[in-house]
Design an enzyme around this catalytic site. Structure first.
Site, short mmCIF file in Angstrom:
data_model
loop_
_atom_site.label_atom_id
_atom_site.label_comp_id
_atom_site.label_asym_id
_atom_site.label_seq_id
_atom_site.Cartn_x
_atom_site.Cartn_y
_atom_site.Cartn_z
N ARG A 172 0.88 -1.19 0.00
CA ARG A 172 0.00 0.00 0.00
C ARG A 172 0.90 1.22 0.00
O ARG A 172 1.72 1.41 0.90
CB ARG A 172 -0.90 0.01 1.24
CG ARG A 172 -1.62 1.34 1.42
CD ARG A 172 -2.72 1.32 2.46
NE ARG A 172 -3.89 0.61 1.97
CZ ARG A 172 -5.12 0.77 2.47
NH1 ARG A 172 -5.33 1.61 3.47
NH2 ARG A 172 -6.14 0.10 1.98
N HIS B 95 -7.50 0.65 -6.39
CA HIS B 95 -7.70 -0.17 -5.17
C HIS B 95 -8.39 -1.49 -5.60
O HIS B 95 -9.55 -1.73 -5.30
CB HIS B 95 -8.57 0.62 -4.18
CG HIS B 95 -8.53 0.10 -2.78
ND1 HIS B 95 -7.77 -1.00 -2.41
CD2 HIS B 95 -9.16 0.52 -1.64
CE1 HIS B 95 -7.94 -1.21 -1.11
NE2 HIS B 95 -8.78 -0.32 -0.63
N GLN C 130 -10.21 -3.98 -3.05
CA GLN C 130 -11.50 -3.45 -2.59
C GLN C 130 -12.59 -3.71 -3.64
O GLN C 130 -13.67 -4.21 -3.34
CB GLN C 130 -11.37 -1.93 -2.34
CG GLN C 130 -12.68 -1.27 -1.95
CD GLN C 130 -13.14 -1.73 -0.57
OE1 GLN C 130 -12.39 -1.67 0.38
NE2 GLN C 130 -14.39 -2.18 -0.47
N ASP D 44 -17.36 7.13 -1.47
CA ASP D 44 -16.07 7.02 -0.79
C ASP D 44 -15.75 8.41 -0.23
O ASP D 44 -16.43 9.40 -0.59
CB ASP D 44 -14.98 6.55 -1.80
CG ASP D 44 -13.63 6.28 -1.16
OD1 ASP D 44 -13.53 6.28 0.09
OD2 ASP D 44 -12.65 6.06 -1.91
N CYS E 136 -16.55 1.86 0.73
CA CYS E 136 -15.39 1.00 1.00
C CYS E 136 -14.92 1.13 2.44
O CYS E 136 -14.23 0.24 2.93
CB CYS E 136 -14.27 1.35 0.03
SG CYS E 136 -13.70 3.04 0.18
N ARG F 258 -13.77 -8.54 2.38
CA ARG F 258 -12.36 -8.32 2.07
C ARG F 258 -11.54 -9.56 2.46
O ARG F 258 -10.65 -9.99 1.73
CB ARG F 258 -11.81 -7.09 2.83
CG ARG F 258 -12.39 -5.75 2.40
CD ARG F 258 -12.00 -5.35 1.01
NE ARG F 258 -10.56 -5.26 0.82
CZ ARG F 258 -9.82 -4.20 1.14
NH1 ARG F 258 -10.38 -3.12 1.64
NH2 ARG F 258 -8.51 -4.20 0.93
N1 NVA Z 1 -10.12 6.69 -1.50
C1 NVA Z 1 -9.74 6.31 -0.16
C2 NVA Z 1 -9.92 4.85 0.03
C3 NVA Z 1 -9.60 4.37 1.44
C4 NVA Z 1 -9.76 2.89 1.57
C5 NVA Z 1 -8.31 6.73 0.08
O1 NVA Z 1 -7.47 6.52 -0.78
O2 NVA Z 1 -8.03 7.26 1.17
N1 CP Z 2 -11.32 0.02 2.54
C1 CP Z 2 -10.04 -0.04 2.97
O1 CP Z 2 -9.13 -0.32 2.20
O2 CP Z 2 -9.90 0.24 4.28
P1 CP Z 2 -8.53 0.46 5.04
O3 CP Z 2 -7.95 1.77 4.58
O4 CP Z 2 -8.91 0.50 6.51
O5 CP Z 2 -7.61 -0.67 4.74
#
Ligand code: NVA
Ligand code: CP
Length: 304
Positions: A102, A129, A132, A221, A261, A289
């Site tokens: 990540r 992502h 997800q 989101d 998500c 997930r």
């Molecule tokens: N769009 C959000 C998704 C978090 C799971 C982010 O990147 O923070």
């Molecule tokens: N939806 C998701 O990826 O959540 P986290 O940021 O908590 O991993």
């Protein structure tokens, strides 16, 4: 399935079918009679951004499949002190059987995968992502028993990672996706017009009340994704009319389901009322997930 999972674009309809089959099996057999396809295998988890769902579901999933996970904050690694991505990928390939990453720049994960000779899984970048969204497809399939012809309305920041992956997923699976946002946060033209990997349709509609008409699912989101905190004030102001409120949900059929998500910023992109309503399936998404990632891990590590 290809060697890595970096974007939904690498997934075929055949892979998707197998992911669904295995996810359903993992879900049903959890804690009863589980295979251990990761027995004796170690998976690294390099995370440069916060995570609750992704980190915990991957770590639990790896353990349940008989494997071992090692969580690595980017700054714990020499990567944080300037060791190159290619060298890190080469070295970690000698110890680990897969790496879950990540981070911010999508190109960094692509570069890592290029120099690693083990499967690399994108656990979120600024651009995509996939774990997800593959989970979300499975969740929709559980509820609707099909994907083709399903209408999904995505409301909010249509240029973020989840929206980008959903565009690819809708095209692949034959769903009809309508994204709704102010012009400034409209979806990527390239993703909308190119990347035609299936029969699904993707359109943009500025008016959220029009976008949710006849929707089977409404998805949202956060307005301020990780890494975009400096733009918070500007984004919250521009995206306020795109909050998923009960008033907006009332424009959709009464059978509509609400997706997010998570993490949610309650009172911004979604109200408490909608998030806690019977229509909300956000915690099913979060649970899935675990099952879907276990399916993906067992497919990617099958022949390792
Ligand atoms: N769009 C959000 C998704 C978090 C799971 C982010 O990147 O923070
Ligand atoms: N939806 C998701 O990826 O959540 P986290 O940021 O908590 O991993």
């Amino acid at each position: 399935m290809q060697n890595d999972l970096l974007t939904v674009e690498e997934i075929t309809l055949g892979d998707l079918k197998e992911i669904f089959r295995l996810s359903a099996k993992m879900k049903k057999e959890r804690g009863i009679a589980m295979d251990k396809p990761l027995a004796g295998k170690s998976v690294g988890m390099i995370f440069s951004k916060s995570s609750t769902r992704t980190r915990v579901s991957f770590e639990v999933g790896i353990r349940e499949l008989g494997g071992f996970s090692i969580f690595l904050d980017q700054n714990d690694l020499q990567l944080g002190r300037g060791e190159s991505i290619p060298d890190t990928a080469r070295v970690l390939s000698r110890y680990l059987h897969a790496v879950v990453i990540r981070t911010f720049k999508h190109e960094d994960v692509v570069e890592f995968a290029k120099f690693a000779n083990i499967p690399i899984i994108n656990a979120l970048t600024d651009l995509y992502h996939p774990c997800q969204i593959l989970t979300d497809l499975f969740t929709i399939y559980e509820y609707s028993e099909r994907l083709e012809g399903i209408k999904i309305a995505y409301i909010g920041d249509c240029a973020c990672n989840t929206a980008n992956s959903l565009i690819l997923a809708a095209k692949l699976s034959g769903m009809n996706l309508v994204l709704s946002s102010p012009k400034k946060y409209r979806p990527s033209k390239d993703l909308m017009e190119n990347h035609n990997i299936g029969k699904g349709t993707v359109t943009w509609e500025e008016d959220p009340y029009k976008a949710v008409k006849k929707a089977d699912y409404i998805y949202t989101d956060v307005w301020v994704s990780m890494g975009f905190e400096e733009e918070a004030k500007k984004r919250k102001r521009a995206l306020k009319p795109y909050s998923v409120t009960q008033d907006l949900v009332n424009e959709a059929p009464s059978s509509v389901k609400i997706m997010h998500c998570l993490p949610a910023h309650r009172g911004e992109e979604i109200t408490d009322e909608v998030m806690d309503s019977h229509a909300s399936i956000v915690f099913d998404q979060a649970e899935n997930r675990l099952h879907v990632q276990k399916a993906i891990l067992s497919m990617l590590l099958k022949d390792e």
